[in-house]
Design a protein around this motif. Sequence first.
Motif, PDB file in Angstrom:
ATOM      1  N   MET A   1       0.849  -1.197   0.000  1.00 25.78           N
ATOM      2  CA  MET A   1       0.000   0.000   0.000  1.00 25.78           C
ATOM      3  C   MET A   1       0.883   1.244   0.000  1.00 25.78           C
ATOM      4  O   MET A   1       1.805   1.377   0.805  1.00 25.78           O
ATOM      5  N   ALA A   2       0.649   2.141  -0.934  1.00 22.06           N
ATOM      6  CA  ALA A   2       1.473   3.337  -1.071  1.00 22.06           C
ATOM      7  C   ALA A   2       1.235   4.291   0.095  1.00 22.06           C
ATOM      8  O   ALA A   2       0.110   4.450   0.574  1.00 22.06           O
ATOM      9  N   LEU A   3       2.305   4.890   0.508  1.00 24.25           N
ATOM     10  CA  LEU A   3       2.218   5.860   1.591  1.00 24.25           C
ATOM     11  C   LEU A   3       1.728   7.193   1.063  1.00 24.25           C
ATOM     12  O   LEU A   3       2.043   7.589  -0.066  1.00 24.25           O
ATOM     13  N   SER A   4       0.988   7.876   1.879  1.00 20.15           N
ATOM     14  CA  SER A   4       0.534   9.209   1.501  1.00 20.15           C
ATOM     15  C   SER A   4       1.713  10.179   1.550  1.00 20.15           C
ATOM     16  O   SER A   4       2.772   9.891   2.090  1.00 20.15           O
ATOM     17  N   ALA A   5       1.489  11.345   0.955  1.00 18.33           N
ATOM     18  CA  ALA A   5       2.548  12.352   0.927  1.00 18.33           C
ATOM     19  C   ALA A   5       2.931  12.786   2.333  1.00 18.33           C
ATOM     20  O   ALA A   5       4.118  12.974   2.642  1.00 18.33           O
ATOM     21  N   ALA A   6       1.930  12.918   3.203  1.00 19.77           N
ATOM     22  CA  ALA A   6       2.217  13.335   4.585  1.00 19.77           C
ATOM     23  C   ALA A   6       3.027  12.267   5.316  1.00 19.77           C
ATOM     24  O   ALA A   6       3.959  12.575   6.065  1.00 19.77           O
ATOM     25  N   ALA A   7       2.681  10.983   5.084  1.00 18.53           N
ATOM     26  CA  ALA A   7       3.416   9.903   5.741  1.00 18.53           C
ATOM     27  C   ALA A   7       4.849   9.842   5.244  1.00 18.53           C
ATOM     28  O   ALA A   7       5.795   9.645   6.028  1.00 18.53           O
ATOM     29  N   ARG A   8       5.042   9.997   3.921  1.00 22.97           N
ATOM     30  CA  ARG A   8       6.407   9.996   3.385  1.00 22.97           C
ATOM     31  C   ARG A   8       7.221  11.140   3.960  1.00 22.97           C
ATOM     32  O   ARG A   8       8.413  10.989   4.268  1.00 22.97           O
ATOM     33  N   LYS A   9       6.575  12.283   4.124  1.00 26.24           N
ATOM     34  CA  LYS A   9       7.278  13.438   4.683  1.00 26.24           C
ATOM     35  C   LYS A   9       7.706  13.169   6.119  1.00 26.24           C
ATOM     36  O   LYS A   9       8.817  13.526   6.526  1.00 26.24           O
ATOM     37  N   ARG A  10       6.828  12.506   6.886  1.00 25.31           N
ATOM     38  CA  ARG A  10       7.180  12.181   8.275  1.00 25.31           C
ATOM     39  C   ARG A  10       8.336  11.191   8.329  1.00 25.31           C
ATOM     40  O   ARG A  10       9.231  11.323   9.165  1.00 25.31           O
ATOM     41  N   TRP A  11       8.329  10.192   7.442  1.00 24.15           N
ATOM     42  CA  TRP A  11       9.409   9.212   7.428  1.00 24.15           C
ATOM     43  C   TRP A  11      10.733   9.856   7.027  1.00 24.15           C
ATOM     44  O   TRP A  11      11.788   9.540   7.586  1.00 24.15           O
ATOM     45  N   VAL A  12      10.696  10.727   6.052  1.00 21.54           N
ATOM     46  CA  VAL A  12      11.921  11.424   5.638  1.00 21.54           C
ATOM     47  C   VAL A  12      12.455  12.289   6.777  1.00 21.54           C
ATOM     48  O   VAL A  12      13.658  12.320   7.059  1.00 21.54           O
ATOM     49  N   THR A  13      11.531  12.993   7.450  1.00 15.37           N
ATOM     50  CA  THR A  13      11.949  13.827   8.584  1.00 15.37           C
ATOM     51  C   THR A  13      12.559  12.978   9.687  1.00 15.37           C
ATOM     52  O   THR A  13      13.602  13.340  10.259  1.00 15.37           O
ATOM     53  N   ALA A  14      11.933  11.824   9.973  1.00 16.88           N
ATOM     54  CA  ALA A  14      12.466  10.929  11.005  1.00 16.88           C
ATOM     55  C   ALA A  14      13.829  10.398  10.621  1.00 16.88           C
ATOM     56  O   ALA A  14      14.742  10.296  11.468  1.00 16.88           O
ATOM     57  N   ALA A  15      14.015  10.070   9.343  1.00 14.69           N
ATOM     58  CA  ALA A  15      15.312   9.560   8.896  1.00 14.69           C
ATOM     59  C   ALA A  15      16.400  10.617   9.002  1.00 14.69           C
ATOM     60  O   ALA A  15      17.548  10.319   9.357  1.00 14.69           O
ATOM     61  N   LEU A  16      16.052  11.843   8.699  1.00 12.47           N
ATOM     62  CA  LEU A  16      17.035  12.922   8.785  1.00 12.47           C
ATOM     63  C   LEU A  16      17.398  13.243  10.230  1.00 12.47           C
ATOM     64  O   LEU A  16      18.549  13.596  10.532  1.00 12.47           O
ATOM     65  N   LEU A  17      16.418  13.113  11.126  1.00 11.82           N
ATOM     66  CA  LEU A  17      16.670  13.430  12.531  1.00 11.82           C
ATOM     67  C   LEU A  17      17.269  12.266  13.309  1.00 11.82           C
ATOM     68  O   LEU A  17      17.801  12.470  14.410  1.00 11.82           O
ATOM     69  N   ALA A  18      17.188  11.068  12.763  1.00  7.37           N
ATOM     70  CA  ALA A  18      17.641   9.884  13.501  1.00  7.37           C
ATOM     71  C   ALA A  18      19.108   9.950  13.913  1.00  7.37           C
ATOM     72  O   ALA A  18      19.434   9.651  15.073  1.00  7.37           O
ATOM     73  N   PRO A  19      20.059  10.302  13.013  1.00  8.77           N
ATOM     74  CA  PRO A  19      21.467  10.337  13.450  1.00  8.77           C
ATOM     75  C   PRO A  19      21.705  11.282  14.627  1.00  8.77           C
ATOM     76  O   PRO A  19      22.361  10.920  15.600  1.00  8.77           O
ATOM     77  N   ALA A  20      21.150  12.493  14.532  1.00  8.71           N
ATOM     78  CA  ALA A  20      21.323  13.444  15.629  1.00  8.71           C
ATOM     79  C   ALA A  20      20.617  12.963  16.889  1.00  8.71           C
ATOM     80  O   ALA A  20      21.135  13.115  18.007  1.00  8.71           O
TER      81      ALA A  20
END
Length: 288
Positions: A1-20
């Motif tokens: 099932m394809a993720l919505s644009a909002a969900a993809r944005k949240r995942w990208v944000t989480a991935a970017l914040l994960a290292p820090a």
Amino acid sequence: MALSAAARKRWVTAALLAPAGLWLFFFLALPFLAILVFSLGERAPAGGYQPALTLANYLNLPARGAAFLNTALLAPVGAALCLAIAYPAAWFLALRVDPRHRLLLVALMIVPFWTSMLVRTYAWMYLLGARGIPQLLEMIGIENIRLINTPGAVLLGIVYGYLPLMVMPIYVSLEKLDRRLLEASSDLGARPMSTFLTVTLPLSMPGVMTGVALVSILLLGEYLIPQMLGGGKVYFIGNALVDLFLQSRNWPFGSAIAVTLVLGVVGVLLITMRIAWKVSGTRQMDLV
């Protein structure tokens, strides 16, 4: 099932914040939790830590009252002196210096950081010692002047060591200032001092508060300058921590002091952020 644009944005944000986030968790949160646990324990018979659940270490904080008092007095005074010198310097660099020469002067301001703080402090030890400035004063008839191992020597070392850290945030804030606001204030008949107090200073307050917070936080844990220029007679919290962890090996008591220091740092951050937000936000609304 394809993720919505909002969900993809949240995942990208989480991935970017994960290292820090992982860095902060492993190198800030976990060590603080360990220190907090140590602070509730007891000193082992041979030194170190043994498990317990007691607040005795916090109740014993007045035993290091001199370190807290010196830090509470000299750290704000040192930050205030840095601010008093840094603001005119930053104002001159940002608003009065020709842009062609500005980069060179900013670089010269940062040059002291290219040398170890230890080496620079050793230089001041010699200058303030008996064979330095006091000897020169004796040659002109001023005798029995003691400069080293005094609060004044510590403040001098603080200003010399931390001044660039105060200048740079203020400079960045002033350099981004919209010059049209200054021109509008002048066209409306405001005098230079009135323009400074009502436009320049409020809009540069975020930089001021950033510099004050940066210098104050570092001074709360300062060890080298009081140790070398204070000669053990001007005792900071950092000196108390070194003594308790490395010499007395009273880790629980040192941990209690460290936790108190961290709470003080958080308090300084909250206060400076609150002041900067309130002043700059109010001024921007007034200008609009």
